[in-house]
Design an enzyme around this catalytic site. Structure first.
Site, PDB file in Angstrom:
ATOM      1  N   HIS A  72      42.976  15.698  16.990  1.00 29.90           N
ATOM      2  CA  HIS A  72      41.386  15.225  16.285  1.00 29.90           C
ATOM      3  C   HIS A  72      40.140  16.000  17.360  1.00 29.90           C
ATOM      4  O   HIS A  72      40.458  15.626  18.278  1.00 29.90           O
ATOM      5  CB  HIS A  72      41.515  13.796  16.026  1.00 29.90           C
ATOM      6  CG  HIS A  72      42.020  13.678  14.917  1.00 29.90           C
ATOM      7  ND1 HIS A  72      41.471  12.363  14.576  1.00 29.90           N
ATOM      8  CD2 HIS A  72      42.840  13.557  14.150  1.00 29.90           C
ATOM      9  CE1 HIS A  72      42.430  12.012  13.195  1.00 29.90           C
ATOM     10  NE2 HIS A  72      43.086  12.799  13.194  1.00 29.90           N
ATOM     11  N   TYR A 201      34.203   5.446  13.424  1.00 31.61           N
ATOM     12  CA  TYR A 201      33.871   3.632  13.579  1.00 31.61           C
ATOM     13  C   TYR A 201      32.372   3.029  13.491  1.00 31.61           C
ATOM     14  O   TYR A 201      30.876   3.820  12.911  1.00 31.61           O
ATOM     15  CB  TYR A 201      33.300   3.935  15.226  1.00 31.61           C
ATOM     16  CG  TYR A 201      34.657   3.925  15.826  1.00 31.61           C
ATOM     17  CD1 TYR A 201      35.350   5.575  16.130  1.00 31.61           C
ATOM     18  CD2 TYR A 201      35.527   3.221  16.688  1.00 31.61           C
ATOM     19  CE1 TYR A 201      36.531   5.949  16.839  1.00 31.61           C
ATOM     20  CE2 TYR A 201      36.137   3.087  17.158  1.00 31.61           C
ATOM     21  CZ  TYR A 201      36.815   4.781  17.414  1.00 31.61           C
ATOM     22  OH  TYR A 201      38.537   4.886  17.917  1.00 31.61           O
ATOM     23  N   PRO A 293      40.568  -2.784  21.591  1.00 30.04           N
ATOM     24  CA  PRO A 293      40.934  -1.188  21.489  1.00 30.04           C
ATOM     25  C   PRO A 293      39.772  -0.588  20.949  1.00 30.04           C
ATOM     26  O   PRO A 293      39.902   0.186  20.182  1.00 30.04           O
ATOM     27  CB  PRO A 293      41.848  -2.315  20.052  1.00 30.04           C
ATOM     28  CG  PRO A 293      40.543  -3.386  19.856  1.00 30.04           C
ATOM     29  CD  PRO A 293      40.388  -4.420  21.033  1.00 30.04           C
ATOM     30  N   LYS A 297      41.612   2.578  24.719  1.00 24.24           N
ATOM     31  CA  LYS A 297      42.504   3.236  25.650  1.00 24.24           C
ATOM     32  C   LYS A 297      43.127   2.602  26.123  1.00 24.24           C
ATOM     33  O   LYS A 297      44.234   2.546  27.723  1.00 24.24           O
ATOM     34  CB  LYS A 297      40.506   2.759  26.504  1.00 24.24           C
ATOM     35  CG  LYS A 297      39.773   3.515  26.347  1.00 24.24           C
ATOM     36  CD  LYS A 297      39.838   5.267  27.382  1.00 24.24           C
ATOM     37  CE  LYS A 297      39.529   6.116  26.900  1.00 24.24           C
ATOM     38  NZ  LYS A 297      40.178   6.849  26.347  1.00 24.24           N
ATOM     39  N   TYR A 385      35.964   9.324  25.756  1.00 27.56           N
ATOM     40  CA  TYR A 385      36.894   8.703  24.699  1.00 27.56           C
ATOM     41  C   TYR A 385      38.157  10.123  24.887  1.00 27.56           C
ATOM     42  O   TYR A 385      39.001   9.562  24.840  1.00 27.56           O
ATOM     43  CB  TYR A 385      36.389   9.415  23.173  1.00 27.56           C
ATOM     44  CG  TYR A 385      36.788   8.905  21.920  1.00 27.56           C
ATOM     45  CD1 TYR A 385      36.863   7.345  21.380  1.00 27.56           C
ATOM     46  CD2 TYR A 385      37.726   9.347  21.302  1.00 27.56           C
ATOM     47  CE1 TYR A 385      37.385   7.243  20.755  1.00 27.56           C
ATOM     48  CE2 TYR A 385      38.695   9.018  20.270  1.00 27.56           C
ATOM     49  CZ  TYR A 385      38.630   7.791  19.760  1.00 27.56           C
ATOM     50  OH  TYR A 385      39.257   7.689  18.662  1.00 27.56           O
TER      51      TYR A 385
HETATM   52  P1  RFL Z   1      52.857  -4.203  25.451  1.00 28.32           P
HETATM   53  O1  RFL Z   1      53.401  -2.866  24.695  1.00 28.32           O
HETATM   54  O2  RFL Z   1      52.631  -5.653  25.128  1.00 28.32           O
HETATM   55  O3  RFL Z   1      54.935  -3.889  25.954  1.00 28.32           O
HETATM   56  C1  RFL Z   1      54.876  -5.306  27.218  1.00 28.32           C
HETATM   57  C2  RFL Z   1      56.767  -5.377  26.777  1.00 28.32           C
HETATM   58  O4  RFL Z   1      57.117  -6.642  27.367  1.00 28.32           O
HETATM   59  C3  RFL Z   1      57.543  -6.950  27.142  1.00 28.32           C
HETATM   60  N1  RFL Z   1      57.919  -8.520  27.860  1.00 28.32           N
HETATM   61  C4  RFL Z   1      58.897  -9.083  28.938  1.00 28.32           C
HETATM   62  N2  RFL Z   1      59.935  -8.391  28.854  1.00 28.32           N
HETATM   63  C5  RFL Z   1      60.908  -9.234  29.304  1.00 28.32           C
HETATM   64  N3  RFL Z   1      60.859 -10.646  30.285  1.00 28.32           N
HETATM   65  C6  RFL Z   1      59.225 -10.691  30.531  1.00 28.32           C
HETATM   66  N4  RFL Z   1      58.726 -11.662  30.687  1.00 28.32           N
HETATM   67  C7  RFL Z   1      58.513 -10.577  29.077  1.00 28.32           C
HETATM   68  N5  RFL Z   1      56.983 -10.560  28.935  1.00 28.32           N
HETATM   69  C8  RFL Z   1      57.022  -9.669  27.193  1.00 28.32           C
HETATM   70  C9  RFL Z   1      57.376  -7.294  25.462  1.00 28.32           C
HETATM   71  O5  RFL Z   1      57.751  -8.142  24.822  1.00 28.32           O
HETATM   72  C10 RFL Z   1      56.894  -6.213  25.529  1.00 28.32           C
HETATM   73  O6  RFL Z   1      57.558  -5.292  24.640  1.00 28.32           O
HETATM   74  O7  RFL Z   1      53.092  -3.611  26.940  1.00 28.32           O
HETATM   75  P2  RFL Z   1      52.318  -1.825  27.330  1.00 28.32           P
HETATM   76  O8  RFL Z   1      53.829  -1.584  27.989  1.00 28.32           O
HETATM   77  O9  RFL Z   1      51.718  -1.945  29.160  1.00 28.32           O
HETATM   78  O10 RFL Z   1      51.116  -1.161  26.513  1.00 28.32           O
HETATM   79  C11 RFL Z   1      50.213  -1.609  26.302  1.00 28.32           C
HETATM   80  C12 RFL Z   1      49.621  -1.366  25.001  1.00 28.32           C
HETATM   81  O11 RFL Z   1      50.692  -1.473  24.228  1.00 28.32           O
HETATM   82  C13 RFL Z   1      48.640  -1.781  24.434  1.00 28.32           C
HETATM   83  O12 RFL Z   1      47.801  -1.310  25.587  1.00 28.32           O
HETATM   84  C14 RFL Z   1      47.253  -0.495  23.627  1.00 28.32           C
HETATM   85  O13 RFL Z   1      48.522  -1.012  22.319  1.00 28.32           O
HETATM   86  C15 RFL Z   1      46.133  -1.170  23.285  1.00 28.32           C
HETATM   87  N6  RFL Z   1      45.585  -0.366  21.986  1.00 28.32           N
HETATM   88  C16 RFL Z   1      45.685   0.630  21.978  1.00 28.32           C
HETATM   89  N7  RFL Z   1      45.603   1.381  23.192  1.00 28.32           N
HETATM   90  C17 RFL Z   1      45.549   2.930  22.971  1.00 28.32           C
HETATM   91  O14 RFL Z   1      45.368   3.287  23.894  1.00 28.32           O
HETATM   92  N8  RFL Z   1      45.044   3.488  21.541  1.00 28.32           N
HETATM   93  C18 RFL Z   1      44.714   2.764  20.901  1.00 28.32           C
HETATM   94  O15 RFL Z   1      44.372   3.107  19.557  1.00 28.32           O
HETATM   95  C19 RFL Z   1      44.349   1.231  20.848  1.00 28.32           C
HETATM   96  N9  RFL Z   1      44.823  -0.017  18.998  1.00 28.32           N
HETATM   97  C20 RFL Z   1      46.202  -1.565  20.931  1.00 28.32           C
HETATM   98  C21 RFL Z   1      44.803  -0.986  19.220  1.00 28.32           C
HETATM   99  C22 RFL Z   1      45.968  -3.176  20.407  1.00 28.32           C
HETATM  100  C23 RFL Z   1      45.809  -3.613  19.328  1.00 28.32           C
HETATM  101  N10 RFL Z   1      46.502  -4.776  19.696  1.00 28.32           N
HETATM  102  C24 RFL Z   1      46.851  -5.192  18.685  1.00 28.32           C
HETATM  103  C25 RFL Z   1      46.212  -5.874  20.476  1.00 28.32           C
HETATM  104  C26 RFL Z   1      44.798  -1.802  18.371  1.00 28.32           C
HETATM  105  C27 RFL Z   1      44.990  -2.571  18.378  1.00 28.32           C
HETATM  106  C28 RFL Z   1      44.841  -3.416  17.164  1.00 28.32           C
HETATM  107  C1  PHB Z   2      44.062   3.064  15.544  1.00 27.06           C
HETATM  108  O1  PHB Z   2      44.034   3.185  14.668  1.00 27.06           O
HETATM  109  O2  PHB Z   2      44.526   1.729  15.523  1.00 27.06           O
HETATM  110  C2  PHB Z   2      43.026   2.516  16.465  1.00 27.06           C
HETATM  111  C3  PHB Z   2      42.477   3.437  16.480  1.00 27.06           C
HETATM  112  C4  PHB Z   2      41.294   3.777  17.601  1.00 27.06           C
HETATM  113  C5  PHB Z   2      41.061   2.797  18.140  1.00 27.06           C
HETATM  114  C6  PHB Z   2      41.355   1.559  17.880  1.00 27.06           C
HETATM  115  C7  PHB Z   2      42.390   1.960  17.431  1.00 27.06           C
HETATM  116  O3  PHB Z   2      39.528   2.448  18.655  1.00 27.06           O
END
Ligand code: RFL
Ligand code: PHB
Length: 390
Positions: A72, A201, A293, A297, A385
């Protein structure tokens, strides 16, 4: 058992670190509380910065990403009835982002780890970190009914915001910085063509909305919702109706309803725990920081932490250099705080805040109007971004 680096958590941070260290000849064991299937069922991020893609290449897991990821070169802001394109490539000297689901990236990393035979203990219970204030840390857990102890040189706490790693640290060792937002995001996945080729957005008086995607046939949509919202209150028909109302007329007219295949709610929060190192324990990813989110980032910050940490560990094992590990927390946090600022700013710009005054709302509207008409303002948005340099 013994390993060089014990990694807590098999999310993107833990798996990516494991793969980068494997490529460099460093042994790891990953302990994950959940099952592999459960980890893969969590629908989360979708936007990867070029720096994140480069790390996946370095880890040897980018083949499917290159085949299936969507490049993109821009995205859209929608407000006041019109769409305003942010020309990422034109504003940043040709940089772009890639749409590729976090689940797909996680699946690729899990497969690569399984293929190289590096050990991962899924469904590890009662994970406990010990002696990480010394050079001989240990991790214990309950795995398949047996108590296991792993001796290691370092522990990487990649276990997310509800993990055991930052909770193991003495309260006096950490500074915690936190902001809760008075709303969450209701997300829906649907097997239907995305409403637009690029993300939209939208900021509307009914609340924020985001149109994203996973592929040419799978859409990901979000609505700002009040805290306490229940998924049961949002049957599909209500979701599509509300989304359509928050979009500009051009986008709304193109929106096609489809049955949801997943629906979830996440509250929005900013959080940083500093420092990110305590003795032999290093925090990375959501274990150390959370962003709302809106700026896409979170996953990318997890990747940049892992970049700095892998570099420090590789310098330590290959050249006996301590400087990379000593600089880890400071280097990672410098980038984290800039992404915290950007995520807070983009959230503040586009959401409705229930306690805002008429003055606040006028200022917010003026900032959106400024952004739509100023190349300098758009360039600042685009530069953040696509991702600041490592
Ligand atoms: P995770 O993915 O939470 O993984 C942590 C892992 O640790 C495990 N765990 C344990 N394991 C052993 N012992 C314990 N006591 C433990 N406690 C926990 C968990 O089960 C899990 O498997 O963290 P990590 O690896 O640091 O990754 C971070 C990302 O997952 C997170 O920052 C992103 O998903 C955030 N996020 C987005 N980030 C982006 O860069 N671009 C995006 O478009 C974006 N969209 C989003 C998002 C997060 C969202 N939510 C649900 C908060 C959209 C949403 C809706
Ligand atoms: C997504 O596709 O899940 C998504 C994209 C952009 C964002 C957050 C989530 O800023």
């Amino acid at each position: 058992m013994r390993t060089q680096v014990a990694i807590i958590g098999a999310g993107p941070a833990g798996l990516l670190l494991g793969q980068l260290l494997h490529v460099a000849g460093i042994d790891t064991i990953i302990l994950e509380r959940r099952s592999g299937d459960y980890v893969l069922s969590r629908i989360r991020a979708g936007v990867l910065e070029q720096g994140t893609v480069a790390l996946l290449e370095q880890a040897g897991v980018a083949a499917r990403l290159h085949a299936e990821g969507l490049r993109h070169d821009g995205f859209n802001l929608a407000y006041d009835g019109a769409r305003h394109r942010i020309d990422l490539a034109g504003l940043t000297g040709g940089r772009h982002v890639t749409i590729y689901g976090q689940t797909e990236m996680t699946r690729d990393l899990m497969q690569a780890r399984a293929a190289c035979g590096a050990p991962s203990l899924y469904e590890a219970a009662e994970v406990h970190l010990a002696d990480f204030d010394s050079a001989h840390p240990r991790v214990t857990c309950l795995f398949e009914g047996q108590r296991i102890e792993i001796a290691c040189d370092f522990i990487a706490g990649c276990d997310g915001s509800h993990g055991v790693s930052h909770a193991s640290l003495p309260a006096a060792a950490l500074s915690l910085h936190e902001r809760h937002y008075p709303f969450g995001w209701l997300g829906v996945m649907a097997d239907v063509a995305p409403v637009s080729d690029e993300l939209v957005y939208a900021s509307h008086e009914r609340g924020f909305a985001l149109c994203s995607m996973r592929s040419a046939h799978r859409s990901r949509y979000y609505l700002q919702c009040p805290l306490g919202t229940e998924i049961a209150d949002w049957p599909d028909a209500r979701f599509w109706d509300e989304l359509r109302q928050r979009l500009d007329p051009q986008t709304a007219a193109a929106l096609v309803d489809a049955p949801s295949i997943e629906k979830s709610i996440a509250p929005l929060r900013s959080f940083v725990a500093e420092p990110m190192r305590f003795g032999s324990l290093f925090l990375a990813g959501d274990a150390a920081h959370i962003v709302p989110p809106t700026g896409a980032k979170g996953l990318n910050l997890a990747a940049s932490d892992v970049h700095y940490l892998a570099e420090g560990l590789i310098g330590h094992y290959r050249e006996g250099r301590a400087s990379g590990l000593e600089a880890y927390s400071q280097r990672a946090l410098a980038r984290v705080w800039k992404a915290e600022r950007f995520s807070w700013w983009m959230t503040s710009l586009l959401h409705q805040f229930p306690d805002s005054s008429p003055f606040d709302r006028k200022i917010q509207a003026a900032e959106r109007a400024y952004l739509a008409g100023s190349r300098a303002a758009m360039a600042a948005l685009a530069e953040n971004y696509v991702g600041l340099p490592f």
